[in-house]
Motif scaffolding. Structure first.
Motif, PDB file in Angstrom:
ATOM      1  N   PRO A 213      -6.300   5.114  -1.884  1.00  0.00           N
ATOM      2  CA  PRO A 213      -7.659   5.662  -1.991  1.00  0.00           C
ATOM      3  C   PRO A 213      -7.874   7.220  -1.256  1.00  0.00           C
ATOM      4  O   PRO A 213      -7.598   7.531  -0.115  1.00  0.00           O
ATOM      5  CB  PRO A 213      -8.690   4.891  -1.566  1.00  0.00           C
ATOM      6  CG  PRO A 213      -8.007   4.237  -0.057  1.00  0.00           C
ATOM      7  CD  PRO A 213      -6.989   3.900  -0.907  1.00  0.00           C
TER       8      PRO A 213
ATOM      9  N   ASN B  32      -9.983   3.517  -7.093  1.00  0.00           N
ATOM     10  CA  ASN B  32     -10.081   2.410  -6.439  1.00  0.00           C
ATOM     11  C   ASN B  32     -10.436   1.894  -5.040  1.00  0.00           C
ATOM     12  O   ASN B  32     -10.782   1.123  -3.870  1.00  0.00           O
ATOM     13  CB  ASN B  32      -8.046   1.834  -6.017  1.00  0.00           C
ATOM     14  CG  ASN B  32      -7.635   2.418  -5.697  1.00  0.00           C
ATOM     15  OD1 ASN B  32      -8.073   4.292  -4.926  1.00  0.00           O
ATOM     16  ND2 ASN B  32      -6.779   2.686  -4.931  1.00  0.00           N
ATOM     17  N   ALA B  33     -11.491   3.267  -4.753  1.00  0.00           N
ATOM     18  CA  ALA B  33     -11.819   2.978  -2.792  1.00  0.00           C
ATOM     19  C   ALA B  33     -12.928   1.833  -3.098  1.00  0.00           C
ATOM     20  O   ALA B  33     -13.424   1.797  -4.329  1.00  0.00           O
ATOM     21  CB  ALA B  33     -12.488   4.516  -2.965  1.00  0.00           C
ATOM     22  N   TYR B  34     -13.211   0.714  -2.354  1.00  0.00           N
ATOM     23  CA  TYR B  34     -14.106   0.150  -2.262  1.00  0.00           C
ATOM     24  C   TYR B  34     -15.032  -0.047  -1.359  1.00  0.00           C
ATOM     25  O   TYR B  34     -16.095  -0.132  -1.896  1.00  0.00           O
ATOM     26  CB  TYR B  34     -12.830  -1.101  -2.472  1.00  0.00           C
ATOM     27  CG  TYR B  34     -13.816  -2.631  -1.850  1.00  0.00           C
ATOM     28  CD1 TYR B  34     -14.113  -3.126  -3.902  1.00  0.00           C
ATOM     29  CD2 TYR B  34     -13.515  -3.774  -1.248  1.00  0.00           C
ATOM     30  CE1 TYR B  34     -14.994  -4.152  -3.799  1.00  0.00           C
ATOM     31  CE2 TYR B  34     -14.618  -4.973  -1.215  1.00  0.00           C
ATOM     32  CZ  TYR B  34     -15.695  -4.714  -3.148  1.00  0.00           C
ATOM     33  OH  TYR B  34     -15.965  -6.390  -2.154  1.00  0.00           O
TER      34      TYR B  34
ATOM     35  N   CYS C 152       0.804  -0.894   0.068  1.00  0.00           N
ATOM     36  CA  CYS C 152      -0.171   0.186  -0.086  1.00  0.00           C
ATOM     37  C   CYS C 152       0.625   1.116  -0.428  1.00  0.00           C
ATOM     38  O   CYS C 152       1.681   1.056   0.605  1.00  0.00           O
ATOM     39  CB  CYS C 152      -0.957  -0.103   1.362  1.00  0.00           C
ATOM     40  SG  CYS C 152      -2.331  -1.351   2.003  1.00  0.00           S
TER      41      CYS C 152
ATOM     42  N   ILE D 170      -0.417   0.347  -4.593  1.00  0.00           N
ATOM     43  CA  ILE D 170      -1.309   0.141  -4.791  1.00  0.00           C
ATOM     44  C   ILE D 170      -2.069   1.905  -3.983  1.00  0.00           C
ATOM     45  O   ILE D 170      -1.642   2.315  -2.563  1.00  0.00           O
ATOM     46  CB  ILE D 170      -2.356  -0.294  -3.376  1.00  0.00           C
ATOM     47  CG1 ILE D 170      -1.237  -1.964  -3.998  1.00  0.00           C
ATOM     48  CG2 ILE D 170      -3.890  -0.382  -4.149  1.00  0.00           C
ATOM     49  CD1 ILE D 170      -2.041  -2.546  -5.721  1.00  0.00           C
TER      50      ILE D 170
ATOM     51  N   ARG E  29     -11.377   1.925   1.940  1.00  0.00           N
ATOM     52  CA  ARG E  29      -9.870   1.130   1.985  1.00  0.00           C
ATOM     53  C   ARG E  29     -10.500   0.007   0.491  1.00  0.00           C
ATOM     54  O   ARG E  29     -11.643   0.107   0.041  1.00  0.00           O
ATOM     55  CB  ARG E  29     -10.040   0.153   2.458  1.00  0.00           C
ATOM     56  CG  ARG E  29     -11.275  -1.012   3.210  1.00  0.00           C
ATOM     57  CD  ARG E  29     -11.190  -2.267   3.966  1.00  0.00           C
ATOM     58  NE  ARG E  29     -11.848  -3.303   3.986  1.00  0.00           N
ATOM     59  CZ  ARG E  29     -12.283  -4.658   3.434  1.00  0.00           C
ATOM     60  NH1 ARG E  29     -11.447  -4.530   2.268  1.00  0.00           N
ATOM     61  NH2 ARG E  29     -13.107  -5.227   3.179  1.00  0.00           N
ATOM     62  N   THR E  30      -9.230  -0.123   0.112  1.00  0.00           N
ATOM     63  CA  THR E  30      -9.403  -0.549  -1.513  1.00  0.00           C
ATOM     64  C   THR E  30      -9.709  -2.464  -1.139  1.00  0.00           C
ATOM     65  O   THR E  30      -9.559  -2.664  -0.737  1.00  0.00           O
ATOM     66  CB  THR E  30      -7.742  -0.368  -1.956  1.00  0.00           C
ATOM     67  OG1 THR E  30      -7.501  -1.671  -1.288  1.00  0.00           O
ATOM     68  CG2 THR E  30      -7.246   0.258  -2.265  1.00  0.00           C
TER      69      THR E  30
ATOM     70  N   SER F  30      -7.444   4.118   3.286  1.00  0.00           N
ATOM     71  CA  SER F  30      -7.452   5.789   3.201  1.00  0.00           C
ATOM     72  C   SER F  30      -7.557   6.766   4.253  1.00  0.00           C
ATOM     73  O   SER F  30      -7.190   6.176   5.444  1.00  0.00           O
ATOM     74  CB  SER F  30      -8.865   6.537   2.420  1.00  0.00           C
ATOM     75  OG  SER F  30      -9.575   6.373   3.505  1.00  0.00           O
TER      76      SER F  30
END
Length: 273
Positions: free
Chosen positions: A97, A123-125, A19, A94, A172-173, A179
């Motif tokens: 985010p 990429n924010a999941y 990350c 990564i 988070r991704t 984030s």
């Protein structure tokens, strides 16, 4: 003639990715060496952490950059630097985010408003929402009227507690990279008091055609005051007003609105003699 071999080795990473702003463990993987020396070369946007140095066989590297060419090179020598060889490894970083939430900065107690994201990275999941110090779903400051099936929202909420509240959201991704949280605030205003009292001119009963003084219980000159029915009053937006009783029976109504649009109404039945 003594033939010395060049080291044949690889770099072993503790994870297939890292990350952004986190660190990863990289280590020499190969045969035992005689008087070995190690030299790591790092790309721009990285740094060694956890007290490791470039001459260690195992290092912790933190990645602040998300450049595509995050290659790390290791030169290993045998026999005190006499024979050496190089290898590289590419590290997948990564991106952290990002997201920002928005809601109206001023709302009224009991109002139903939207709470939503107005920007987010691709990429924010998954998201976490907090109100003050509580997870939003457990907050006593609001009720969730409706919500999207995804944690990104939007949410329709109703505020049930006055005062200033802090909204925090983080994400988070899909890989689990978190984030930094972002914050927004909302000020929930109480509903104004629209109750009032009446005073007859001589302190006795009220008769038809009498002029009667009406006084709002809560007097705040920032608020607007509107009295009805209109034919009984000459509305001048004041909490104290005179009205003339023109009907044998009817309702007198006061609507009070504060500067933020919060309003309340109260009515009183008047039966003049």
């Amino acid at each position: 003639v003594t033939v010395l071999y060049r080291p044949i080795f690889s770099i072993e990473a503790s994870s297939p990715w890292v990350c952004q702003y986190d660190s990863i463990l990289l280590a020499y993987k190969g045969p035992a060496l005689v008087q070995p020396e190690y030299l790591w070369t790092l790309p721009w946007g990285t740094k060694l952490v956890n007290q490791t140095v470039q001459s260690d066989s195992m290092i912790h590297v933190e990645f602040d950059s998300v450049r595509m060419d995050n290659y790390i090179k290791l030169r290993v020598s045998n026999y005190n630097g006499f024979c050496f060889s190089d290898t590289t490894i590419r590290i997948r970083v990564i991106p952290q985010p990002t997201m920002m939430a928005y809601t109206k900065p001023d709302v009224c107690l009991g109002d139903t408003v939207d709470l939503a994201l107005y920007t987010r990275s691709d990429n924010a999941y998954e998201y976490e929402w907090w109100v003050d110090k509580d997870v939003m779903a457990n907050s006593h400051a609001l009720n969730i009227v409706s919500s999207n099936s995804h944690s990104s929202g939007p949410y329709t909420i109703s505020w049930v507690d006055t005062g200033r509240h802090i909204i925090k959201v983080s994400s988070r991704t899909i890989e689990g990279c978190k984030s930094e949280p972002t914050f927004d605030s909302v000020l929930v205003h109480n509903i104004p008091d629209a109750s009032f009292r009446i005073s007859s001119p001589n302190g006795m009963s009220i008769c038809l055609e009498d002029s009667v003084e009406f006084t709002a219980t809560e007097i705040d000159w920032r608020n607007s005051y509107y009295w009805t029915p209109e034919h009984d009053f000459n509305n001048v937006n004041t909490p104290v007003i005179w009205g003339k009783m023109l009907e044998p029976k009817g309702l007198i109504t006061l609507k009070v609105t504060d500067p933020f649009g919060c309003y309340a109404t109260k009515s009183m039945e008047i039966n003049p003699d």
